[in-house]
Design an enzyme around this catalytic site. Structure first.
Site, PDB file in Angstrom:
ATOM      1  N   SER A 261       0.897  -1.489  -0.085  1.00 23.65           N
ATOM      2  CA  SER A 261      -0.159  -0.017  -0.031  1.00 23.65           C
ATOM      3  C   SER A 261       0.856   1.378  -0.020  1.00 23.65           C
ATOM      4  O   SER A 261       1.985   1.485  -0.967  1.00 23.65           O
ATOM      5  CB  SER A 261      -0.864  -0.168   1.037  1.00 23.65           C
ATOM      6  OG  SER A 261      -2.786   1.008   0.750  1.00 23.65           O
ATOM      7  N   HIS A 403      -7.655  -6.275   0.121  1.00 19.31           N
ATOM      8  CA  HIS A 403      -6.610  -5.103   0.830  1.00 19.31           C
ATOM      9  C   HIS A 403      -5.446  -5.219   1.987  1.00 19.31           C
ATOM     10  O   HIS A 403      -6.039  -5.160   2.929  1.00 19.31           O
ATOM     11  CB  HIS A 403      -6.404  -3.045   1.009  1.00 19.31           C
ATOM     12  CG  HIS A 403      -5.648  -2.679   0.681  1.00 19.31           C
ATOM     13  ND1 HIS A 403      -5.315  -2.304  -0.260  1.00 19.31           N
ATOM     14  CD2 HIS A 403      -5.317  -1.329   1.828  1.00 19.31           C
ATOM     15  CE1 HIS A 403      -4.374  -1.140  -0.711  1.00 19.31           C
ATOM     16  NE2 HIS A 403      -4.347  -0.888   1.859  1.00 19.31           N
TER      17      HIS A 403
HETATM   18  C1  GCU Z   1      -5.723   4.808   2.205  1.00 20.15           C
HETATM   19  C2  GCU Z   1      -4.464   5.888   1.243  1.00 20.15           C
HETATM   20  C3  GCU Z   1      -4.194   4.793  -0.131  1.00 20.15           C
HETATM   21  C4  GCU Z   1      -2.789   3.321   0.818  1.00 20.15           C
HETATM   22  C5  GCU Z   1      -4.119   3.074   1.432  1.00 20.15           C
HETATM   23  C6  GCU Z   1      -2.631   2.285   1.959  1.00 20.15           C
HETATM   24  O1  GCU Z   1      -6.425   3.624   1.992  1.00 20.15           O
HETATM   25  O2  GCU Z   1      -5.828   6.492   0.413  1.00 20.15           O
HETATM   26  O3  GCU Z   1      -2.996   5.729  -1.386  1.00 20.15           O
HETATM   27  O4  GCU Z   1      -2.607   3.263  -0.463  1.00 20.15           O
HETATM   28  O5  GCU Z   1      -4.451   4.164   2.580  1.00 20.15           O
HETATM   29  O6  GCU Z   1      -1.722   2.764   3.140  1.00 20.15           O
HETATM   30  O7  GCU Z   1      -2.936   1.195   3.321  1.00 20.15           O
END
Ligand code: GCU
Length: 422
Positions: A261, A403
Site C-alpha cells: 500500500s 487490500h
Molecule cells: C489509504 C490511501 C491509499 C493507501 C492506503 C494504505 O487507503 O488512500 O493510497 O495505499 O491507505 O496505505 O493502506
C-alpha cells in the site's frame, strides 16, 4: 466475491469524507487518455538503445517524478552512522539470528531509525534480503518477545488527548504480513523499519520527521519541489542500504525493497532513486504507486492529496483533477527500475487501488526492458485471479481477496526472487 465487493464499497464510503468528488469504479467509464511517451525524449529524439535510455531518457523521467510528484530528497547526511544494538542467534526456533541496528541520521545520535533484521542461521556466506517498512512498530511484525518496541511518535489522537504511539500496538499484531519463518526457510533475510522513525505519517507541516534536519536557514517547510513523506521514507530506506553494504551477512547486490500500500508506493520510489536496490516489489500500491493516474478509477490525484496532503511534494497538488496535465504516469515509474526486476501485486477486491491500472503500468513499462534485451511482462492481457505471471522481468499477480499483504503474496515474491537471485 460479491460479499467482498460489498465490504470493499462499504469501507470506501467510510474512507472518503472528501466532498464533491465523484468516485468511479466502472471500467467502462474511464475517460479516454494518452500516456506520456516512454521512449521519446523531451527534445523529440526516439530512444532505441540501452545507452540512450540510461544517459538521456531515464534522467529526464526521474527528474520529472522528483520535481512534480514525490519531491527531491537531500543527499545522505554526513553524520550517517550505524550501531548494532543487539544480536541474538537463537530466535525463530533457533533458525534465525535477530539483529537490531540503529541508523543515526545525525552525529549527535538524536535522530535515528532502528532496523530489525532476521538472517537465516543455515547459510553459506551472505544472503539475499527483503526489506520493507512497517506500519505499527518493529515489535508488531513478530511475537518474538525480545524485539525492542518502537517508540517514535505515530499521530495525535482523534479526541485531541495526547498521541497514538507504537507501543499501544500488541507484539506480533502484524505477524500475518511478515512471514519471517517462510523467508528464513527459503534462505532469505528480512529487514524492516517502523516508518515513523523516519517521518510520522500525519500532516504536521513537516516538523517532526527528518525534514527539519535539512532546512536551510529560515526554511520552515520543504520547497514545492522538495520531498514529501513518501520520498522521506524512500530516502530512509536508501540510508538503510548504506548499512546493508557494511553487513557481511547480507548480499547487498541482492536486496529487494518491498512494501504494501503506501509502503508499496514508497518501495517503487526507493527503487527509482537508489539503483543499488536489485528488485522492487509493490503490493496493492494503487494511486501514487503502480496504478496509472490517468485511468482515474478508485483513488485519484485530488483524493490522495486531500486525504494525505503530506505524502507528495507541493507541486503535485497542481494536478488535482488534472491528471492529463501530469508530465508523467506510473508506467514510467515502473520503467525506472529497468533492467532490474520488479514485481507488482494486486488484490481483486481492492478497487480503491485499481488492480487493472496496476497491471497496465507494468505492461506499458515493458518496452524499456526490451532495450536491454529482456522481456518485461510476458503477457498482454491481465491474468486470471491467482494465476501469477512470474517468468519475465516484470512479475504480476492479482490475488483473491482484499487490500492486504498475505502469505500468498510473499510466496510469489519468493518464487520471483528465486528466479533472479539464485
Ligand atoms: C489509504 C490511501 C491509499 C493507501 C492506503 C494504505 O487507503 O488512500 O493510497 O495505499 O491507505 O496505505 O493502506
Amino acid at each position: 466475491m460479491i460479499k467482498g465487493f460489498l465490504i470493499a464499497c462499504f469501507s470506501l464510503t467510510i474512507l472518503l469524507p472528501v466532498k464533491g468528488q465523484e468516485l468511479n469504479y466502472d471500467e467502462s467509464k474511464i475517460p479516454p487518455y494518452t500516456l506520456p511517451e516512454l521512449l521519446v525524449s523531451e527534445d523529440g529524439e526516439k530512444i532505441t538503445t540501452e545507452a540512450q535510455w540510461i544517459e538521456k531518457r531515464r534522467p529526464e523521467i526521474l527528474s520529472l517524478f522528483e520535481t512534480q510528484v514525490y519531491g527531491k530528497s537531500p543527499e545522505h547526511p554526513k553524520g550517517l552512522h550505524f550501531e548494532v544494538l543487539s544480536e541474538d542467534r537463537y530466535t525463530i526456533g533457533n533458525m534465525a539470528t535477530r539483529k537490531e541496528i540503529a541508523v543515526y541520521f545525525t552525529e549527535d545520535e538524536k535522530h535515528f531509525m532502528t532496523i530489525l533484521m532476521y538472517i537465516p542461521n543455515k547459510r553459506n556466506g551472505s544472503v539475499p534480503l527483503f526489506f520493507g517498512l512497517n506500519f505499527k512498530g518493529n515489535h508488531t511484525v513478530n511475537e518474538d518477545a525480545n524485539i525492542t518496541e518502537s517508540i517514535t511518535r505515530m499521530k495525535p489522537r482523534k479526541d485531541g488527548d495526547g498521541e497514538v504511539r507504537p507501543h499501544m500496538f500488541k507484539r506480533g499484531e502484524a505477524a500475518s504480513r511478515w512471514p519471517v519463518e517462510m523467508l528464513i526457510a527459503n534462505g532469505y533475510g528480512l529487514a524492516t523499519v517502523y516508518r515513523g522513525d523516519i517521518d510520522p505519517d500525519y500532516d504536521d507541516g513537516f516538523q517532526n520527521g527528518v525534514h527539519p534536519l535539512f532546512y536551510k536557514e529560515g526554511q520552515a517547510k520543504p520547497e514545492s519541489d522538495e520531498w514529501g513523506t513518501l520520498a522521506a521514507w524512500a530516502w530512509g530506506m536508501s540510508c538503510a542500504m548504506d548499512y546493508f553494504e557494511t553487513d557481511e551477512d547480507i548480499d547487498a547486490t541482492k536486496v529487494a525493497v518491498v512494501g504494501h500500500s503506501r509502503h508499496g508506493k514508497t518501495a517503487l520510489w526507493a527503487g527509482a532513486i537508489d539503483q543499488r536496490f536489485a528488485m522492487a516489489i509493490s503490493n496493492d500500491s494503487g494511486c501514487g504507486g503502480a496504478a496509472l493516474f490517468r485511468r482515474r478509477i478508485g483513488e485519484t490525484v485530488n483524493k490522495i492529496n486531500s486525504l494525505f496532503p503530506h505524502w507528495f511534494c507541493e507541486n503535485f497538488k497542481q494536478y488535482n483533477n488534472k491528471e492529463d496535465e501530469l508530465p508523467v504516469d506510473q508506467h514510467q515509474l515502473i520503467a525506472l527500475m529497468a533492467p532490474r526486476p520488479v514485481y507488482i501485486a494486486s488484490a481483486v477486491e481492492d478497487l480503491w487501488a485499481g488492480p487493472k491500472g496496476e497491471f497496465l503500468s507494468g505492461l506499458y513499462a515493458s518496452p524499456v526492458y526490451q532495450l536491454f534485451g529482456l522481456t518485461g511482462m510476458t503477457v498482454d492481457e491481465m491474468p486470471e485471479v491467482d494465476d501469477p505471471v512470474t517468468n519475465g522481468y516484470i512479475g504480476y499477480h492479482v490475488r483473491t481477496g482484499n487490500h492486504d499483504i498475505k502469505l500468498y503474496d510473499w510466496q510469489q515474491f519468493v518464487k520471483f526472487a528465486d528466479r533472479h537471485f539464485k
